[in-house]
Design a protein around this motif. Structure first.
Motif, mmCIF file in Angstrom:
data_model
loop_
_atom_site.group_PDB
_atom_site.id
_atom_site.type_symbol
_atom_site.label_atom_id
_atom_site.label_comp_id
_atom_site.label_asym_id
_atom_site.label_seq_id
_atom_site.Cartn_x
_atom_site.Cartn_y
_atom_site.Cartn_z
ATOM 1 N N TYR A 28 0.826 -1.197 0.000
ATOM 2 C CA TYR A 28 0.000 0.000 0.000
ATOM 3 C C TYR A 28 0.872 1.264 0.000
ATOM 4 N N THR A 30 0.035 4.032 1.526
ATOM 5 C CA THR A 30 -0.566 4.882 2.559
ATOM 6 C C THR A 30 0.461 5.454 3.532
ATOM 7 N N THR A 106 4.158 0.834 5.386
ATOM 8 C CA THR A 106 3.523 0.575 6.684
ATOM 9 C C THR A 106 2.345 -0.376 6.569
ATOM 10 N N GLU A 107 1.904 -0.677 5.345
ATOM 11 C CA GLU A 107 0.793 -1.607 5.162
ATOM 12 C C GLU A 107 1.072 -2.491 3.955
ATOM 13 N N ARG A 120 -0.604 -10.340 6.575
ATOM 14 C CA ARG A 120 -1.101 -8.986 6.378
ATOM 15 C C ARG A 120 -0.796 -8.138 7.607
ATOM 16 N N TYR A 121 -0.426 -6.882 7.375
ATOM 17 C CA TYR A 121 -0.209 -5.962 8.501
ATOM 18 C C TYR A 121 -0.505 -4.531 8.057
ATOM 19 N N ALA A 122 -0.734 -3.653 9.049
ATOM 20 C CA ALA A 122 -1.036 -2.247 8.763
ATOM 21 C C ALA A 122 -0.872 -1.437 10.037
ATOM 22 N N ASN A 123 -0.786 -0.114 9.870
ATOM 23 C CA ASN A 123 -0.743 0.776 11.024
ATOM 24 C C ASN A 123 -2.135 1.313 11.348
ATOM 25 N N ARG A 124 -3.148 0.625 10.876
ATOM 26 C CA ARG A 124 -4.546 0.908 11.193
ATOM 27 C C ARG A 124 -5.216 -0.418 11.540
ATOM 28 N N ILE A 126 -7.291 -3.540 11.146
ATOM 29 C CA ILE A 126 -7.771 -4.329 10.009
ATOM 30 C C ILE A 126 -8.617 -5.516 10.469
#
Length: 647
Positions: A28, A30, A106-107, A120-124, A126
């Motif tokens: 991503y 983002t 970051t995602e 899967r990973y993110a800073n929001r 999920i």
């Protein structure tokens, strides 16, 4: 082992390679992080512990590490029939790949592997949130017609199996939402698998899986096997077994009980058959190395191709995914329309014919078969489809997808059973079904749809061919604007454009467009004004003549000036509210004013139609009324003029 069985084994090896190596990678855009940042350290901690944690937790693991802007939300999922060891190995490989492919994003998201696993990973957050994009669909190269000529029963059983698996998988537990199934079709078996991330609800899981099945049908129906991957679910089917079946495997048509062969049947020669041919041992010695060589070669080609594809920009990949999700199989559409039968033909326009179709699942569609004299290239056609698909409004006809093969280009729309507005409005019998409430709803709905095109969507679009024939009606007589064959995309600060080849329908085209080829959003406003007056009077502009021989616009203007505008109203509307009718006539006359700058924009039109406390300005002379205008013979017929230069 005879030639037939050898051929089947060979095809299974090749097909299995095609599907098992497919995947979905998304880095991503983002946000980014640096290697030694707090977020980077939290991410390393999450990824390093992932293989062990996911295998210890039954194939699904999610966690949150850190806080604030440095928080990492992450999860991993293995296929439901995977062993703990295989799950750990799969996730370990995906961790290495996602770190190499998305080193500072970051995602990120990665589906891949022989049995497919997700990292899967993110800073929001999920978790417990359904996301359908990005998605990836794929299929085998073999056509289903190579398996059976009786396609309809095949897909009926296929659809039943998919429906059954959607129910089973979505009704799973908070730790496993997974289902497998087998269905017998003639001499073949259909094998299918579905799975959701267990954190989403039963409702979201069901919606996700239904979306994947629908996406597969759009892109790949008619192929022998396929898959779809999304952030929260995946499904796959094929004509050979690719999963570990269990007592929970759905079996729609259980096969007859197995009967063991007599003992004497095993007492055969190991080197030669009864007829003197090569024995099974010799065939295996010859064939197996060949199969292994072909499999290794195919795998190497696929890995090289994947490495090349991953270098492409993410934005381009997103567009391709979105476009492919809209693509229908041409053969399926051809079957749905009975080979574009005249019996299924709904109408003919300047850019092609429209046919009614019915997909195998029972959904009715409208198929626009574009004429083959268009000079628009494949890229331009695809870009136009992508643009139209992003226009979503209750008063616009919904584009379901597209298809093309050779010179054939098809646009697939939702089917609206009540046909078009002209089918009712200009028929003396059917017009009686349009009372004032319905007509007022149609007027305001068209106004909102045009306002969306001009001002509320992410684009600014001039339709250029608004007329009663291009207003379709749904079951509840809600209007939907259709036929964007002449539409033009304007930039944000663009007010006008011009062409040397005016295109549209006489009677609905404003004077500046006919005379000078100049068009703008005010061109659509003019066409809308003509439509409003037609809806109130109940007659077509190209056919109307008053007792004094006046055309429709002259008659409306003179009636307004004389204060006899109530005489304009269709006699079938005698019980309607006069104030609303008078106001609509007023708005219609404001829209057909000769000078384009005097016409209101569509936001003002919508307000005028809904806010009765708003005072309206007096209209000036409509177009084509005053004798100072050059005479235009627009009422001989209602010819549509088509523009054939590239769009």
């Amino acid at each position: 082992m005879d030639v037939k069985n050898l051929s089947f084994l060979f095809s299974c090896v090749i097909l299995g390679i095609n599907l098992s190596t497919a995947g979905l990678l998304k880095c991503y855009d983002t946000g980014n992080f640096t290697t030694n940042s707090t977020y980077g350290k939290n991410l390393d901690l999450f990824l390093s512990s992932l293989p062990a944690n996911v295998s210890r937790n039954g194939g699904f693991y999610r966690t949150t590490i850190g806080q604030g802007s440095n928080v990492v939300h992450g999860l991993a999922l293995c296929r439901g029939d995977t062993s703990s060891e295989a799950c750990s190995n799969c996730v370990n490989l995906r961790v290495k790949e996602i770190k190499a492919s998305c080193p500072n994003q970051t995602e990120a998201l990665l589906w891949e592997g022989d049995v497919v696993c997700l990292v899967r990973y993110a800073n929001r957050s999920i978790f417990q949130t359904l996301e359908l994009e990005p998605s990836q669909a794929g299929y085998n190269t073999g056509n289903i017609l190579g398996v059976t000529w009786n396609v309809t029963p095949f897909y009926h059983i296929w659809a039943n199996l998919m429906d059954g698996l959607v129910e089973r998988a979505s009704n799973g537990t908070s730790s496993l939402k997974f289902a497998t199934g087998i269905a017998n079709v003639e001499l073949e078996k259909i094998y299918a698998l579905m799975q959701c991330t267990p954190d989403i609800s039963q409702k979201d899981c069901k919606a996700c899986l239904n979306q994947t099945v629908d996406q597969y049908q759009r892109c790949c129906l008619g192929q022998r096997g396929g898959y779809v991957l999304t952030p929260n679910c995946h499904f796959r089917w094929d004509l050979y077994s690719f999963f570990n079946s269990s007592d929970d495997t759905l079996n729609l048509n259980p096969p007859p009980p197995h009967i063991s062969p007599p003992l004497s049947a095993t007492n055969n020669s190991t080197n030669r058959g009864d007829n003197g041919g090569l024995g099974s041992q010799a065939v295996v010695i010859i064939v197996v190395p060949i199969i292994i060589l072909v499999a290794i070669s195919a795998l190497a080609c696929i890995l090289l191709r994947k490495r090349k594809n991953r270098k492409q920009e993410n934005k381009s990949a997103d567009n391709n995914n979105s476009l492919e999700s809209l693509r229908f199989n041409f053969s399926a559409i051809k079957v749905s329309t009975d080979n574009f039968s005249e019996n299924n033909k709904l109408g003919q326009g300047g850019f092609g014919s429209v046919y009614k179709g019915r997909l195998y699942d029972g959904q009715d569609i409208a198929v626009k078969r574009l004429s083959d004299n268009s000079v628009q290239g494949d890229l331009e056609f695809k870009n136009e489809v992508l643009l139209m698909a992003k226009l979503q409004h209750r008063n616009l006809v919904r584009l379901l997808g597209f298809s093309f093969e050779g010179k054939e280009r098809l646009l697939i729309y939702e089917f609206l059973p009540n046909s078009s507005l002209d089918h009712f409005l200009f028929n003396p019998v059917r017009r009686l079904q349009l009372d004032w409430d319905k007509r007022h709803k149609i007027i305001t709905g068209i106004a909102r749809g045009i306002r969306y095109l001009h001002e509320d969507s992410r684009y600014r679009i001039v339709h250029r061919d608004l007329k009663a024939a291009n207003i379709l009606l749904d079951d509840d007589m809600n209007p939907k604007i259709a036929d964007f064959g002449l539409a033009r995309l304007f930039s944000v600060d663009q007010t006008h454009d011009a062409t040397s080849k005016p295109a549209g329908t006489f009677g609905y085209m404003p004077p500046e467009y006919i005379r000078y080829g100049t068009y703008s959003v005010k061109s659509d406003v003019y066409s809308f004004g003509v439509l409003v007056l037609e809806i109130i009077i109940g007659e077509k502009i190209s056919c109307f003549r008053s007792e004094e021989g006046e055309d429709l616009l002259t008659y409306a203007w003179q009636s307004w000036k004389r204060g006899t505008e109530m005489n304009m109203i269709d006699p079938a509307l005698k019980d309607g509210p006069r104030i609303e009718m008078m106001r609509c006539i007023h708005v219609g006359l404001l829209c057909v004013q000769a000078i384009d700058s005097n016409r209101p924009n569509m936001t003002s039109v919508v307000l005028m139609l809904s806010n009765y406390s708003m005072s309206l300005p007096l209209p000036s002379r409509p177009a084509f009324v005053d004798s100072t205008m050059e005479p235009l013979q627009l009422t001989v017929n209602e010819a549509s003029v088509s523009e054939l230069d590239p769009r």
